[in-house]
Structures are given as C-alpha cells and as structure tokens.
Design a protein around this motif. Structure first.
Motif, mmCIF file in Angstrom:
data_model
loop_
_atom_site.group_PDB
_atom_site.id
_atom_site.type_symbol
_atom_site.label_atom_id
_atom_site.label_comp_id
_atom_site.label_asym_id
_atom_site.label_seq_id
_atom_site.Cartn_x
_atom_site.Cartn_y
_atom_site.Cartn_z
ATOM 1 N N GLU A 30 0.830 -1.213 0.000
ATOM 2 C CA GLU A 30 0.000 0.000 0.000
ATOM 3 C C GLU A 30 0.858 1.254 0.000
ATOM 4 O O GLU A 30 0.544 2.249 -0.673
ATOM 5 C CB GLU A 30 -0.951 -0.030 1.189
ATOM 6 N N LEU A 31 1.950 1.222 0.771
ATOM 7 C CA LEU A 31 2.847 2.372 0.793
ATOM 8 C C LEU A 31 3.483 2.597 -0.583
ATOM 9 O O LEU A 31 3.579 3.725 -1.055
ATOM 10 C CB LEU A 31 3.937 2.154 1.836
ATOM 11 N N VAL A 32 3.910 1.514 -1.210
ATOM 12 C CA VAL A 32 4.522 1.635 -2.526
ATOM 13 C C VAL A 32 3.498 2.114 -3.550
ATOM 14 O O VAL A 32 3.780 2.998 -4.369
ATOM 15 C CB VAL A 32 5.141 0.295 -2.963
ATOM 16 N N ALA A 33 2.296 1.545 -3.511
ATOM 17 C CA ALA A 33 1.251 1.945 -4.454
ATOM 18 C C ALA A 33 0.950 3.434 -4.350
ATOM 19 O O ALA A 33 0.773 4.128 -5.364
ATOM 20 C CB ALA A 33 -0.017 1.130 -4.203
ATOM 21 N N ARG A 34 0.919 3.912 -3.121
ATOM 22 C CA ARG A 34 0.664 5.331 -2.900
ATOM 23 C C ARG A 34 1.814 6.176 -3.451
ATOM 24 O O ARG A 34 1.609 7.216 -4.084
ATOM 25 C CB ARG A 34 0.498 5.575 -1.397
ATOM 26 N N ALA A 35 3.053 5.712 -3.211
ATOM 27 C CA ALA A 35 4.227 6.483 -3.634
ATOM 28 C C ALA A 35 4.357 6.548 -5.144
ATOM 29 O O ALA A 35 4.778 7.574 -5.691
ATOM 30 C CB ALA A 35 5.490 5.878 -3.016
ATOM 31 N N VAL A 36 4.012 5.460 -5.832
ATOM 32 C CA VAL A 36 4.194 5.429 -7.293
ATOM 33 C C VAL A 36 2.942 5.859 -8.048
ATOM 34 O O VAL A 36 2.950 5.911 -9.281
ATOM 35 C CB VAL A 36 4.636 4.031 -7.766
ATOM 36 N N GLY A 37 1.859 6.159 -7.345
ATOM 37 C CA GLY A 37 0.656 6.670 -8.000
ATOM 38 C C GLY A 37 -0.193 5.631 -8.685
ATOM 39 O O GLY A 37 -0.880 5.929 -9.673
ATOM 40 N N LEU A 38 -0.203 4.400 -8.165
ATOM 41 C CA LEU A 38 -0.984 3.342 -8.813
ATOM 42 C C LEU A 38 -2.483 3.633 -8.837
ATOM 43 O O LEU A 38 -3.122 3.440 -9.888
ATOM 44 C CB LEU A 38 -0.714 1.999 -8.130
ATOM 45 N N PRO A 39 -3.105 4.079 -7.733
ATOM 46 C CA PRO A 39 -4.553 4.318 -7.796
ATOM 47 C C PRO A 39 -4.958 5.275 -8.906
ATOM 48 O O PRO A 39 -5.924 5.030 -9.635
ATOM 49 C CB PRO A 39 -4.873 4.892 -6.403
ATOM 50 N N ALA A 40 -4.202 6.344 -9.070
ATOM 51 C CA ALA A 40 -4.527 7.312 -10.131
ATOM 52 C C ALA A 40 -4.295 6.711 -11.513
ATOM 53 O O ALA A 40 -5.057 6.971 -12.455
ATOM 54 C CB ALA A 40 -3.684 8.576 -9.957
ATOM 55 N N ALA A 41 -3.253 5.894 -11.647
ATOM 56 C CA ALA A 41 -2.956 5.285 -12.945
ATOM 57 C C ALA A 41 -4.062 4.343 -13.392
ATOM 58 O O ALA A 41 -4.290 4.159 -14.593
ATOM 59 C CB ALA A 41 -1.629 4.539 -12.871
ATOM 60 N N LEU A 42 -4.761 3.741 -12.443
ATOM 61 C CA LEU A 42 -5.812 2.787 -12.782
ATOM 62 C C LEU A 42 -7.079 3.456 -13.311
ATOM 63 O O LEU A 42 -7.886 2.807 -13.985
ATOM 64 C CB LEU A 42 -6.162 1.937 -11.560
ATOM 65 N N ASP A 43 -7.256 4.711 -13.000
ATOM 66 C CA ASP A 43 -8.472 5.399 -13.438
ATOM 67 C C ASP A 43 -8.565 5.389 -14.969
ATOM 68 O O ASP A 43 -7.641 5.820 -15.665
ATOM 69 C CB ASP A 43 -8.481 6.844 -12.927
ATOM 70 N N GLY A 44 -9.653 4.883 -15.484
ATOM 71 C CA GLY A 44 -9.878 4.856 -16.924
ATOM 72 C C GLY A 44 -9.236 3.686 -17.642
ATOM 73 O O GLY A 44 -9.291 3.614 -18.871
ATOM 74 N N ALA A 45 -8.632 2.751 -16.890
ATOM 75 C CA ALA A 45 -7.983 1.607 -17.537
ATOM 76 C C ALA A 45 -9.012 0.591 -18.025
ATOM 77 O O ALA A 45 -10.087 0.440 -17.437
ATOM 78 C CB ALA A 45 -7.018 0.934 -16.574
ATOM 79 N N ASP A 46 -8.683 -0.105 -19.110
ATOM 80 C CA ASP A 46 -9.522 -1.185 -19.624
ATOM 81 C C ASP A 46 -9.064 -2.552 -19.128
ATOM 82 O O ASP A 46 -9.848 -3.500 -19.067
ATOM 83 C CB ASP A 46 -9.497 -1.183 -21.157
ATOM 84 N N LEU A 47 -7.785 -2.657 -18.776
ATOM 85 C CA LEU A 47 -7.224 -3.930 -18.342
ATOM 86 C C LEU A 47 -5.977 -3.651 -17.519
ATOM 87 O O LEU A 47 -5.235 -2.704 -17.793
ATOM 88 C CB LEU A 47 -6.849 -4.788 -19.561
ATOM 89 N N VAL A 48 -5.758 -4.491 -16.508
ATOM 90 C CA VAL A 48 -4.547 -4.396 -15.690
ATOM 91 C C VAL A 48 -3.816 -5.730 -15.757
ATOM 92 O O VAL A 48 -4.429 -6.791 -15.571
ATOM 93 C CB VAL A 48 -4.877 -4.077 -14.213
ATOM 94 N N LEU A 49 -2.513 -5.669 -16.013
ATOM 95 C CA LEU A 49 -1.671 -6.853 -15.951
ATOM 96 C C LEU A 49 -0.730 -6.719 -14.763
ATOM 97 O O LEU A 49 -0.065 -5.694 -14.598
ATOM 98 C CB LEU A 49 -0.845 -7.017 -17.229
ATOM 99 N N THR A 50 -0.691 -7.755 -13.935
ATOM 100 C CA THR A 50 0.191 -7.772 -12.783
ATOM 101 C C THR A 50 0.906 -9.117 -12.784
ATOM 102 O O THR A 50 0.775 -9.904 -13.718
ATOM 103 C CB THR A 50 -0.591 -7.528 -11.482
#
Length: 375
Positions: free
Chosen positions: A270-290
């Motif tokens: 969660e700390l890393v996701a917040r630091a790298v901006g993952l939540p904002a990057a997901l907005d408007g996405a059609d697909l996520v690969l992890t």
C-alpha cells in the motif's frame, strides 16, 4: 485501449521495470495502438527503492556502512530533498544475501548498517523516513539500527552490549540521552508485509530464525533476548510490543522501531502503491496486468498481486496475473478481484532455462492475454 502494467519483480530473474518492458512488448504486438501505462511495483522489500525512485525522481545516495556481521558494505538509499524524505531498504545494508551461507551468525548479526543509512539521511535533511524491512540477516530487535541513531543498550554493569540478538539476554537498561534532536523530530514509517509478533511460536526467532542460520539452541537464546528487550522497553517507555502484529518483521526490527521511534507500520504494498501513484494510474484503464515469480495462496496475503487485484476490482477493471509458477488454488486471489492467472511456462523447463527466457515468455503470454481480452 488503456492497459496498466503493475507487476512485482520476478526475483532472481527480472526487475519490476524489466517485467513491465516485456509485458508492454507483448501488449503492443496484440494491440499496436494500445495506451500502455507502466507502474512497476514492489511489496516494501527488495526492489522498493527502484520503484519509488523511478516515480518520485529522488536522488540515490551511496554510503559505506557496517554489514550484518560488521564488515563494510556499500549500500544505497533514496533522498528526496523537495519533500525532505528518504526511503531506506534494510536489505541493502543488513540483508541475508550479504552473508555467505557458510558464515551465517544469527546471534551476532545486527542492523547497524541500516541505522547508519537512516542517520545519514537525517543529517542531509530528511524528516520523514520510510524503512522497508524484510530480508534481514539478523534477529536483533532493531537494536543495531537504534544504536546508530544514538540509543544505548546497557548491561547491569553499565557497559554497552555487543552487537546482535544473542547479547540481548543481558540487557539491563536502555538510554536515550545521546539521541539527536533531529532524530526525535523525524517521522518514521515501516513498510512491512508480515503480521508476525515479536515473540512466541509465531515470532521473529521461531519463524524466521532458521533461515538465518539459527538452530534450536540459538532460537531459544534469541527468543529470550527479544523478550528481554520488549520487557525493558515496556518498563522504560510504557509501550509493550511483545505481541503487536508485525513487530517480528526483520528479526524484530519493526518492534524496536515501533517502541523507541514511534514508527508507524503499514503494509508495504500500500505504501509503494501510494508512492508510485498506482490508484490514479488505474483510473480509466480497460485492463490491468500484474504478476510475480510464483503465484500461490500466500500471494493473497498482502503481496503485489493481491493489492492490484483489489484496486482493479474496486474500479470494475479486469485484472490478469502472469507468473513463472502458479500453485492452485487461487480462490483467495479470485475473491479479491483477480480475473485470471496464467503461467509463462511454455513446456517442461529447468529453472535456469525459465529464468534466462523470462522476458520473451512474458511478452508471449501478454500477447495472448490481450488477444483473448480483445476478442
């Protein structure tokens, strides 16, 4: 089509950024005009520094510090002067890989080098320090780290204890007079991905001691030492960390920091996701690969794939994981929101062959995932 790539590293093979590059190649084969957004991830352990540095643009500082057994090692940390913050990876200075397998010394290994990195960051103006714990060679309760910040750990004769968790059985008192004012004013956060307490059958010594070379006799000594440390800190500070979830992380380093520095422990992902901006990057996405090197039921317990799946599900976005090895059942990951998972293995292979071909196999798998999704 907007595709977000948010994988962990494939340990021993590819960094998270290299995984992103391979996945992007496969995505663009299937959908040449896709908008690809790379968000390399980590869980607060190895690789976190690179992920956060790439996102924030902080400056890497290299420093010669004391390794787990006292020999000098060169370690690096991230300093962001604009936000007066720093990111320190414990494994860089005090990690298990820094000790040859035939020289493991669980009673003497300590975290002094990590504390030296933190002290240097504070001297350079950092007033918020994120410490990414995990992968430690020691079970010293963080006493080496704290000693480097000015804390003294004394025996009944008033002598400083030697380094390592084995000496803590002789701990009589803790003194803070030499802790600089700058350290006292610094905010500490801990990226932690385990919930083990400091002591007990699920504690630092019992669970993680064996991988650091501790036999049953050494585990008993380390358990007594950590218990003594927690007792003395509780008497001195009024803060009991014996059974706090996560206090056993990194050989009890988390527990020592919680009690002495007032640190806040949070899930590393969660700390890393917040630091790298993952939540904002997901907005408007059609697909996520992890993805990660091995996907199994433990992946649902605070690892990168589980967080990405949950964040994607909250936004109604399909999330697909790729991995070198998949060990079912993945029910818990599917319950969190993971749509599907695919192994990159294309047939019987040795581990070395898989590792050497990982980038190409990731690209091939990503291409097939995108073709299926588009269809």
């Amino acid at each position: 089509m907007r595709v977000v790539l948010a994988p962990d590293s494939f340990k021993g093979s590819l960094t998270a950024d290299a995984v992103c590059a391979a996945l992007e190649a496969g995505v663009l084969r299937a959908v040449p005009d896709a908008q690809v957004v790379r968000v390399p991830m980590a869980d607060g352990g190895e690789g976190t520094l690179d992920c956060v540095g790439a996102a924030t643009g902080g400056r890497e500082i290299s420093l010669d510090v004391s390794g787990p057994l006292g020999a000098p090692v060169t370690a690096r940390y991230l300093l962001d002067t604009k936000s007066s913050s720093a990111v320190v990876e414990l494994a860089a200075a005090s990690g298990l890989p820094l000790v040859p397998a035939d020289r493991l010394d669980p009673l003497r290994a300590d975290t002094t080098g990590t504390g030296q990195l933190i002290a240097d960051a504070i001297r350079r103006g950092a007033r918020s320090v994120l410490v990414c714990v995990g992968g430690s060679a020691s079970t010293d309760g963080g006493t080496g780290l704290l000693r480097a910040l000015g804390v003294r750990f004394l025996d009944s004769s008033g002598n400083d204890l030697p380094p390592g968790g084995g000496a803590l059985v002789r701990l009589a008192r803790v003194e803070f007079d030499a802790v600089p004012a700058e350290v006292r004013r610094t905010q500490f956060r801990i990226a932690c991905d385990v919930a083990n307490p400091l002591i007990g059958p699920e504690g630092a010594a019992a669970v993680f001691g064996p991988q650091k070379g501790a036999d049953p006799a050494a585990i008993r000594v380390l358990e007594r030492g950590l218990t003594r440390l927690a007792d003395v800190l509780a008497d001195r500070l009024g803060i009991a960390v014996h059974h706090v979830p996560g206090a056993g992380a990194a050989g009890g380093t988390c527990g020592g920091m919680l009690a002495v520095l007032g640190a806040e422990a949070l899930p590393g992902c969660e700390l890393v996701a917040r630091a790298v901006g993952l939540p904002a990057a997901l907005d408007g996405a059609d697909l996520v690969l992890t993805g990660e090197g091995r996907l199994d039921r433990q992946s649902a317990g605070g690892k990168v794939v589980s967080l990405v799946a949950r964040l994607a599900a909250e936004r109604g976005i399909p999330a697909v994981a790729v991995a070198g090895q998949i060990v079912p059942p993945l029910t818990a990951l599917h319950d969190l929101g993971l749509t599907a998972a695919f192994s990159i293995a294309d047939g019987p292979r040795t581990l070395d062959a898989m590792t050497g071909s990982a980038a190409g196999l990731l690209a091939d798998t990503a291409e097939q995932v995108l073709r299926l999704h588009r269809a």
